[in-house]
Write a protein that holds these residues in place. Structure first.
Motif, PDB file in Angstrom:
ATOM      1  N   ALA A 147       0.834  -1.206   0.000  1.00 30.55           N
ATOM      2  CA  ALA A 147       0.000   0.000   0.000  1.00 30.55           C
ATOM      3  C   ALA A 147       0.871   1.260   0.000  1.00 30.55           C
ATOM      4  O   ALA A 147       0.563   2.236  -0.687  1.00 30.55           O
ATOM      5  N   ARG A 148       1.966   1.221   0.765  1.00 30.44           N
ATOM      6  CA  ARG A 148       2.885   2.371   0.763  1.00 30.44           C
ATOM      7  C   ARG A 148       3.490   2.560  -0.619  1.00 30.44           C
ATOM      8  O   ARG A 148       3.584   3.683  -1.126  1.00 30.44           O
ATOM      9  N   ASP A 149       3.904   1.440  -1.235  1.00 33.90           N
ATOM     10  CA  ASP A 149       4.501   1.512  -2.569  1.00 33.90           C
ATOM     11  C   ASP A 149       3.518   2.082  -3.576  1.00 33.90           C
ATOM     12  O   ASP A 149       3.871   2.926  -4.406  1.00 33.90           O
ATOM     13  N   ASP A 205      10.677  20.472  -7.713  1.00 30.70           N
ATOM     14  CA  ASP A 205      11.032  21.718  -7.033  1.00 30.70           C
ATOM     15  C   ASP A 205       9.945  22.167  -6.056  1.00 30.70           C
ATOM     16  O   ASP A 205      10.137  23.123  -5.308  1.00 30.70           O
ATOM     17  N   ARG A 206       8.806  21.452  -6.034  1.00 29.23           N
ATOM     18  CA  ARG A 206       7.699  21.884  -5.175  1.00 29.23           C
ATOM     19  C   ARG A 206       7.277  20.859  -4.139  1.00 29.23           C
ATOM     20  O   ARG A 206       6.765  21.222  -3.076  1.00 29.23           O
ATOM     21  N   GLU A 207       7.453  19.573  -4.449  1.00 30.95           N
ATOM     22  CA  GLU A 207       7.035  18.525  -3.513  1.00 30.95           C
ATOM     23  C   GLU A 207       8.086  17.427  -3.456  1.00 30.95           C
ATOM     24  O   GLU A 207       8.768  17.146  -4.433  1.00 30.95           O
ATOM     25  N   LYS A 208       8.194  16.796  -2.287  1.00 36.89           N
ATOM     26  CA  LYS A 208       9.184  15.741  -2.117  1.00 36.89           C
ATOM     27  C   LYS A 208       8.713  14.765  -1.043  1.00 36.89           C
ATOM     28  O   LYS A 208       8.251  15.171   0.019  1.00 36.89           O
ATOM     29  N   ILE A 209       8.822  13.452  -1.342  1.00 35.78           N
ATOM     30  CA  ILE A 209       8.500  12.442  -0.328  1.00 35.78           C
ATOM     31  C   ILE A 209       9.729  12.295   0.569  1.00 35.78           C
ATOM     32  O   ILE A 209      10.812  11.931   0.116  1.00 35.78           O
ATOM     33  N   VAL A 210       9.562  12.613   1.827  1.00 34.54           N
ATOM     34  CA  VAL A 210      10.680  12.658   2.761  1.00 34.54           C
ATOM     35  C   VAL A 210      10.844  11.342   3.523  1.00 34.54           C
ATOM     36  O   VAL A 210      11.947  10.863   3.716  1.00 34.54           O
ATOM     37  N   TYR A 211       9.726  10.770   3.957  1.00 32.14           N
ATOM     38  CA  TYR A 211       9.825   9.631   4.866  1.00 32.14           C
ATOM     39  C   TYR A 211       8.611   8.716   4.743  1.00 32.14           C
ATOM     40  O   TYR A 211       7.512   9.164   4.426  1.00 32.14           O
ATOM     41  N   GLU A 212       8.843   7.418   5.025  1.00 31.51           N
ATOM     42  CA  GLU A 212       7.759   6.441   5.062  1.00 31.51           C
ATOM     43  C   GLU A 212       7.775   5.741   6.419  1.00 31.51           C
ATOM     44  O   GLU A 212       8.843   5.456   6.964  1.00 31.51           O
ATOM     45  N   PHE A 213       6.580   5.469   6.927  1.00 31.48           N
ATOM     46  CA  PHE A 213       6.445   4.822   8.240  1.00 31.48           C
ATOM     47  C   PHE A 213       5.608   3.552   8.099  1.00 31.48           C
ATOM     48  O   PHE A 213       4.628   3.531   7.356  1.00 31.48           O
TER      49      PHE A 213
END
Length: 241
Positions: free
Chosen positions: A16-18, A31-39
């Motif tokens: 589901a995360r993938d 330049d506007r959005e970035k996936i930083v972390y997954e939990f």
């Protein structure tokens, strides 16, 4: 100020995360959005966010996780962070959205539709843009933190560094207190050559110190009169808001 939208994903199922990450990556603007972390659990998300205030702006939070579930996790996060944007993710189409309880931005049905994700990112970006002037950006060797000015108790200088007091934690970064004072605005009052205190966080004003956010800070003799006048103005402004 940096206004990139930093995104977190929390779901106890890897697939589901993938799926959500792939869906987001197709529409992200680098330049506007970035996936930083997954939990992988609500517990790990809440713990990490508490120790890294302001590092994530938007959190996609699965509702049907193993305890604590998404709603319980959101309540826990809201106990220490009122600013992060939360979007619930659910596998049930008949899900009754109760996100108003925790001030959620929206909810998404699995599998997430690209157009829905695009709308959410646009809304989140607009919300972040409105908040930018109320946030303070702090960069150090541990990362970048974007913190609400209203929740910062004090800035104080320590040699070539400035230390930011946020709750019961401190964050040190290179800077000058004079520059911080100009950037933070009139709600922050200089009480000493080394201390800049948030008037809205002051709980008690003593003879030669003030109590802010549960900590006592010294007021210098040379700045006392000006500081007290600034506190009085701040209190009047607050009363007339």
């Amino acid at each position: 100020m940096d206004s990139m939208l930093r995104i977190g994903i929390c779901d106890d199922e890897t697939a589901a995360r993938d799926q959500l990450r792939f869906g987001l990556e197709k529409i992200l603007h680098e330049d506007r959005e970035k996936i930083v972390y997954e939990f992988s659990s609500g517990r790990s998300a809440a713990s990490w966010l508490k120790n890294h205030p302001g590092e994530i702006d938007l959190l996609f939070l699965d509702v049907e996780m193993q305890p604590p579930n998404g709603m319980e996790t959101a309540r826990q996060i809201r106990s220490f962070d009122r600013e992060i944007l939360i979007v619930f993710v659910t596998g049930y189409k008949d899900y009754v959205f109760e996100g108003y309880e925790v001030g959620a931005l929206d909810y998404v049905i699995k599998p997430p539709e690209p157009e829905k994700l695009r709308q959410i990112l646009e809304r989140a970006g607009e919300s972040l843009g409105k908040k930018t002037d109320k946030m303070f950006l702090c960069k150090n060797t541990e990362g970048t933190y974007r913190m609400p000015l209203a929740q910062i108790s004090c800035f104080y200088s320590d040699r070539r560094k400035v230390v930011l007091v946020y709750g019961d934690r401190e964050y040190a970064f290179y800077g000058k207190l004079d520059d911080i004072q100009e950037q933070a605005g009139s709600r922050f009052v200089r009480i000493h050559q080394r201390y800049l205190v948030n008037a809205d966080r002051v709980e008690h004003i003593g003879k030669d110190s003030v109590l802010a956010g549960g900590r006592a800070y010294p007021v210098s003799r040379s700045m006392k009169n000006e500081a007290m006048a600034a506190f009085a103005r701040a209190m009047l402004e607050e009363k007339n808001r």
